[in-house]
Design a protein around this motif. Structure first.
Motif, PDB file in Angstrom:
ATOM      1  N   SER A 199      11.564  15.326   0.955  1.00 22.16           N
ATOM      2  CA  SER A 199      11.141  15.527  -0.424  1.00 22.16           C
ATOM      3  C   SER A 199      11.070  17.013  -0.759  1.00 22.16           C
ATOM      4  CB  SER A 199       9.776  14.877  -0.665  1.00 22.16           C
ATOM      5  OG  SER A 199       9.269  15.211  -1.936  1.00 22.16           O
ATOM      6  N   GLU A 200      11.437  17.326  -2.000  1.00 24.23           N
ATOM      7  CA  GLU A 200      11.359  18.701  -2.494  1.00 24.23           C
ATOM      8  C   GLU A 200      10.087  18.933  -3.306  1.00 24.23           C
ATOM      9  OE1 GLU A 200      16.232  18.754  -2.846  1.00 24.23           O
ATOM     10  OE2 GLU A 200      14.985  18.212  -4.561  1.00 24.23           O
ATOM     11  N   SER A 201       9.208  17.923  -3.329  1.00 21.91           N
ATOM     12  CA  SER A 201       8.017  17.971  -4.167  1.00 21.91           C
ATOM     13  C   SER A 201       6.739  17.960  -3.327  1.00 21.91           C
ATOM     14  CB  SER A 201       7.998  16.770  -5.119  1.00 21.91           C
ATOM     15  OG  SER A 201       6.741  16.666  -5.775  1.00 21.91           O
ATOM     16  N   PRO A 202       5.722  18.768  -3.715  1.00 27.45           N
ATOM     17  CA  PRO A 202       4.428  18.723  -3.019  1.00 27.45           C
ATOM     18  C   PRO A 202       3.659  17.443  -3.331  1.00 27.45           C
ATOM     19  CG  PRO A 202       4.300  20.194  -4.910  1.00 27.45           C
ATOM     20  CD  PRO A 202       5.744  19.796  -4.771  1.00 27.45           C
ATOM     21  N   ASP A 203       4.139  16.650  -4.293  1.00 23.78           N
ATOM     22  CA  ASP A 203       3.456  15.404  -4.657  1.00 23.78           C
ATOM     23  C   ASP A 203       3.713  14.267  -3.669  1.00 23.78           C
ATOM     24  OD1 ASP A 203       2.630  16.739  -6.951  1.00 23.78           O
ATOM     25  OD2 ASP A 203       4.309  15.996  -8.148  1.00 23.78           O
ATOM     26  N   GLN A 204       4.670  14.445  -2.765  1.00 28.94           N
ATOM     27  CA  GLN A 204       5.043  13.361  -1.853  1.00 28.94           C
ATOM     28  C   GLN A 204       3.931  13.086  -0.851  1.00 28.94           C
ATOM     29  OE1 GLN A 204       8.532  11.750  -1.689  1.00 28.94           O
ATOM     30  NE2 GLN A 204       6.995  10.294  -0.969  1.00 28.94           N
ATOM     31  N   GLU A 233       0.813  -1.216   0.000  1.00 29.03           N
ATOM     32  CA  GLU A 233       0.000   0.000   0.000  1.00 29.03           C
ATOM     33  C   GLU A 233       0.847   1.268   0.000  1.00 29.03           C
ATOM     34  OE1 GLU A 233      -2.500  -0.510   3.396  1.00 29.03           O
ATOM     35  OE2 GLU A 233      -3.658  -2.133   2.487  1.00 29.03           O
ATOM     36  N   LEU A 234       2.161   1.118  -0.137  1.00 30.47           N
ATOM     37  CA  LEU A 234       3.027   2.290  -0.191  1.00 30.47           C
ATOM     38  C   LEU A 234       2.691   3.139  -1.416  1.00 30.47           C
ATOM     39  CD1 LEU A 234       6.460   0.674   0.750  1.00 30.47           C
ATOM     40  CD2 LEU A 234       5.306   2.490   2.038  1.00 30.47           C
ATOM     41  N   GLN A 235       2.649   4.456  -1.217  1.00 29.52           N
ATOM     42  CA  GLN A 235       2.335   5.368  -2.309  1.00 29.52           C
ATOM     43  C   GLN A 235       3.611   6.090  -2.737  1.00 29.52           C
ATOM     44  OE1 GLN A 235      -1.200   7.813  -1.827  1.00 29.52           O
ATOM     45  NE2 GLN A 235      -1.972   6.426  -0.243  1.00 29.52           N
ATOM     46  N   PRO A 236       4.085   5.827  -3.938  1.00 25.55           N
ATOM     47  CA  PRO A 236       5.356   6.403  -4.375  1.00 25.55           C
ATOM     48  C   PRO A 236       5.203   7.831  -4.886  1.00 25.55           C
ATOM     49  CG  PRO A 236       4.472   5.046  -6.103  1.00 25.55           C
ATOM     50  CD  PRO A 236       3.521   4.914  -4.942  1.00 25.55           C
ATOM     51  N   CYS A 237       6.308   8.542  -4.861  1.00 22.42           N
ATOM     52  CA  CYS A 237       6.407   9.837  -5.520  1.00 22.42           C
ATOM     53  C   CYS A 237       7.527   9.727  -6.544  1.00 22.42           C
ATOM     54  CB  CYS A 237       6.706  10.945  -4.505  1.00 22.42           C
ATOM     55  SG  CYS A 237       6.875  12.584  -5.263  1.00 22.42           S
ATOM     56  N   LYS A 238       7.246  10.057  -7.796  1.00 20.41           N
ATOM     57  CA  LYS A 238       8.243   9.953  -8.858  1.00 20.41           C
ATOM     58  C   LYS A 238       8.866  11.298  -9.204  1.00 20.41           C
ATOM     59  CE  LYS A 238       6.143   5.822 -10.875  1.00 20.41           C
ATOM     60  NZ  LYS A 238       5.650   5.140 -12.099  1.00 20.41           N
ATOM     61  N   THR A 239       8.469  12.336  -8.451  1.00 20.40           N
ATOM     62  CA  THR A 239       9.016  13.674  -8.675  1.00 20.40           C
ATOM     63  C   THR A 239       9.550  14.263  -7.380  1.00 20.40           C
ATOM     64  OG1 THR A 239       6.816  14.662  -8.333  1.00 20.40           O
ATOM     65  CG2 THR A 239       7.445  14.107 -10.597  1.00 20.40           C
ATOM     66  N   ALA A 240      10.073  13.393  -6.483  1.00 18.89           N
ATOM     67  CA  ALA A 240      10.422  13.845  -5.139  1.00 18.89           C
ATOM     68  C   ALA A 240      11.642  14.753  -5.108  1.00 18.89           C
ATOM     69  CB  ALA A 240      10.647  12.639  -4.228  1.00 18.89           C
ATOM     70  N   PHE A 241      12.601  14.538  -6.012  1.00 16.30           N
ATOM     71  CA  PHE A 241      13.872  15.248  -5.909  1.00 16.30           C
ATOM     72  C   PHE A 241      14.323  15.828  -7.238  1.00 16.30           C
ATOM     73  CE2 PHE A 241      13.985  12.125  -2.394  1.00 16.30           C
ATOM     74  CZ  PHE A 241      14.021  13.030  -1.343  1.00 16.30           C
ATOM     75  N   ILE A 242      15.366  16.599  -7.165  1.00 16.59           N
ATOM     76  CA  ILE A 242      15.820  17.398  -8.295  1.00 16.59           C
ATOM     77  C   ILE A 242      16.264  16.572  -9.497  1.00 16.59           C
ATOM     78  CG2 ILE A 242      18.228  17.562  -7.530  1.00 16.59           C
ATOM     79  CD1 ILE A 242      18.137  20.515  -8.442  1.00 16.59           C
ATOM     80  N   ASP A 243      16.644  15.322  -9.282  1.00 13.79           N
ATOM     81  CA  ASP A 243      17.113  14.496 -10.405  1.00 13.79           C
ATOM     82  C   ASP A 243      15.995  13.658 -11.029  1.00 13.79           C
ATOM     83  OD1 ASP A 243      16.793  12.860  -8.216  1.00 13.79           O
ATOM     84  OD2 ASP A 243      18.694  11.799  -8.460  1.00 13.79           O
TER      85      ASP A 243
END
Length: 322
Positions: free
Chosen positions: A45-50, A15-25
């Motif tokens: 994380s640097e992303s609001p999607d996390q 049930e883990l929810q991933p973020c694919k835009t978490a960091f600068i790379d």
């Protein structure tokens, strides 16, 4: 405490929810397929999607990185401690200004306690999707990530700009730096020159513990892995114990602060007054403070579990050559 009360403090692997835009790379070729997970705490994380699964303060953060083969996490550093253990796959960790000062390959169950002040990165060198679990010191996880200059430059070439406010702006989404916000400045040559470049031989003895060594040491009593008296002697703001079938006990115990249970092998039954739950590898359970509980294997076969609890220590000393 009822099973329903505890259910919100258990994060299942599936049930883990991933973020694919978490960091600068996140757009940089070679790093653009990684998935980041924030399990406990706000993370870095640097992303609001996390998505944050459990926001209750523990004195440390729990996160994870999932990557397909040959996918890389770029060179970075934190203000606080960072320790990884391998849940699945085979991983190469590397460090230094250019990632060439030293490296180590970790197999499933191995743990790496990385001191601050050193750029580090990692890649999945296995043949299938792999997962590593991360423990970050402090409730705020150090307030962000420090990137090697070339990582920031490469990211800008692929549409991602990190602002001095610690937020990512994606030109592919027609985003730009807000008025008054400047790009995150690159570290100066003077700052970079102060960073140590320890060799593999210097890092391995006091910062890496192997799964099968810990299994042997935890045959009768839990193995203290990270702590002042641990196998990896450190005071990074948390302690880590390693427990196997031989060292698990039915007797219940409690802590004066939240603790975390993370199986790496086998299924584990956690009991407390009023309920029980079974954990599988990849699951994460936050045990409330002062809750008397026990954790024992629920099936035959190999069983191993990491146990983490916060301490009053500062969250992460820099590299001191040990």
């Amino acid at each position: 405490m009822t099973p329903q009360d505890i259910a919100s403090r258990i994060v299942r692997y599936g049930e883990l929810q991933p973020c694919k835009t978490a960091f600068i790379d996140a757009h940089t070729p070679g790093s653009d397929q990684k998935e980041n997970f924030t399990i406990i705490g706000g993370g870095v994380s640097e992303s609001p999607d996390q998505h944050v699964h459990i926001s209750i303060p523990h004195g440390f953060n729990i996160g994870a990185a999932g990557q397909p083969p040959r996918c890389r996490n770029s060179l970075h550093d934190h203000h606080t401690a960072e320790a990884f253990f391998v849940l699945s796959g085979r991983w190469r960790f590397f460090w230094g200004r250019w990632g060439t000062a030293g490296e180590v390959v970790l197999e499933e169950g191995d743990i790496f306690n990385i001191p601050t002040g050193i750029f580090r990165g990692f890649e999945n060198i296995g043949t299938d999707y792999g997962m590593i679990m991360a423990i970050l010191g402090g409730d705020d996880a150090g307030g962000g990530v420090m990137w090697a200059p070339q990582v920031i430059e490469d990211a800008a070439d692929h549409g991602l700009v990190l602002g001095e406010d610690g937020k990512l702006y994606d030109t592919k989404r027609q985003q730009s730096l807000p008025e008054g916000v400047k790009p995150m400045p690159l570290m100066s040559d003077e700052e970079l020159a102060k960073r140590p470049e320890p060799t593999t031989a210097e890092v391995l003895p006091n910062h890496v513990a192997r799964y099968w060594d810990m299994v042997a040491l935890a045959d009768k009593t839990p193995c203290k892995v990270i702590g002042e008296t641990g196998l990896l002697k450190d005071r990074p703001g948390f302690e880590v114990d390693f427990i196997t079938r031989g060292s698990a006990r039915e007797d219940r115990h409690s802590h004066d602060r939240p603790s975390v249970l993370m199986p790496v092998r086998g299924h584990w039954r956690v009991d407390w007054e009023g309920g029980s739950a079974t954990l599988a590898p990849g699951d994460t359970m936050s045990v409330p403070e002062d809750l008397a509980h026990s954790a024992v294997p629920s099936m035959t076969g190999e069983a191993a579990l990491y146990h983490i609890v916060g301490t009053e220590d500062p969250a992460g000393p820099s590299w001191t050559g040990s």
